[in-house]
Motif scaffolding. Structure first.
Motif, PDB file in Angstrom:
ATOM      1  N   PRO A  27     -25.653 -57.377 -85.604  1.00 16.09           N
ATOM      2  CA  PRO A  27     -24.843 -58.544 -85.249  1.00 16.09           C
ATOM      3  C   PRO A  27     -25.404 -59.842 -85.824  1.00 16.09           C
ATOM      4  N   LEU A  28     -26.726 -59.942 -85.888  1.00 12.47           N
ATOM      5  CA  LEU A  28     -27.337 -61.139 -86.459  1.00 12.47           C
ATOM      6  C   LEU A  28     -26.966 -61.284 -87.924  1.00 12.47           C
ATOM      7  N   PRO A  41     -21.727 -65.357 -93.097  1.00 16.20           N
ATOM      8  CA  PRO A  41     -20.808 -66.434 -93.497  1.00 16.20           C
ATOM      9  C   PRO A  41     -21.529 -67.747 -93.811  1.00 16.20           C
ATOM     10  N   LEU A  42     -22.605 -68.015 -93.087  1.00 20.98           N
ATOM     11  CA  LEU A  42     -23.384 -69.217 -93.362  1.00 20.98           C
ATOM     12  C   LEU A  42     -24.016 -69.154 -94.747  1.00 20.98           C
ATOM     13  N   LEU A  43     -24.547 -68.016 -95.103  1.00 25.16           N
ATOM     14  CA  LEU A  43     -25.159 -67.864 -96.423  1.00 25.16           C
ATOM     15  C   LEU A  43     -24.119 -67.976 -97.532  1.00 25.16           C
ATOM     16  N   ILE A  44     -22.950 -67.402 -97.330  1.00 25.41           N
ATOM     17  CA  ILE A  44     -21.886 -67.505 -98.337  1.00 25.41           C
ATOM     18  C   ILE A  44     -21.446 -68.957 -98.484  1.00 25.41           C
ATOM     19  N   MET A  48     -23.701 -45.656 -77.094  1.00 21.77           N
ATOM     20  CA  MET A  48     -23.653 -46.448 -78.319  1.00 21.77           C
ATOM     21  C   MET A  48     -24.746 -47.509 -78.251  1.00 21.77           C
ATOM     22  N   ASN A  49     -25.714 -47.345 -79.108  1.00 22.83           N
ATOM     23  CA  ASN A  49     -26.858 -48.250 -79.119  1.00 22.83           C
ATOM     24  C   ASN A  49     -26.769 -49.130 -80.362  1.00 22.83           C
ATOM     25  N   ILE A  50     -26.446 -50.418 -80.168  1.00 17.92           N
ATOM     26  CA  ILE A  50     -26.324 -51.355 -81.299  1.00 17.92           C
ATOM     27  C   ILE A  50     -27.648 -52.087 -81.463  1.00 17.92           C
ATOM     28  N   HIS A  51     -28.157 -52.043 -82.659  1.00 17.70           N
ATOM     29  CA  HIS A  51     -29.405 -52.722 -82.951  1.00 17.70           C
ATOM     30  C   HIS A  51     -29.130 -54.212 -83.095  1.00 17.70           C
ATOM     31  N   TRP A  52     -30.087 -55.066 -82.718  1.00 17.87           N
ATOM     32  CA  TRP A  52     -29.868 -56.512 -82.705  1.00 17.87           C
ATOM     33  C   TRP A  52     -29.756 -57.105 -84.098  1.00 17.87           C
ATOM     34  N   LYS A  53     -30.268 -56.413 -85.127  1.00 19.56           N
ATOM     35  CA  LYS A  53     -30.239 -56.961 -86.487  1.00 19.56           C
ATOM     36  C   LYS A  53     -28.843 -56.936 -87.081  1.00 19.56           C
TER      37      LYS A  53
END
Length: 52
Positions: free
Chosen positions: A8-9, A15-18, A1-6
């Protein structure tokens, strides 16, 4: 399972933008307390011998 860093970012920033959509930018924090003015310094008035 390869999770791209974008991904999670995105979920951290979303939530900050909302929050900023509802509150506005910059967030309306209370202004800092006013500082107390410094105590006035008095000067000794030297009187001439003629005036005394």
């Amino acid at each position: 399972m390869n999770i791209h860093w974008k991904k999670p970012l995105f979920y951290i920033v979303l939530p900050l933008l909302i929050f900023l959509c509802f509150v506005g930018f910059p967030p309306p924090f209370a202004p800092p307390r006013a500082t107390k003015s410094a105590q006035e310094q008095t000067e000794v008035i030297k009187q001439d011998k003629e005036q005394a």
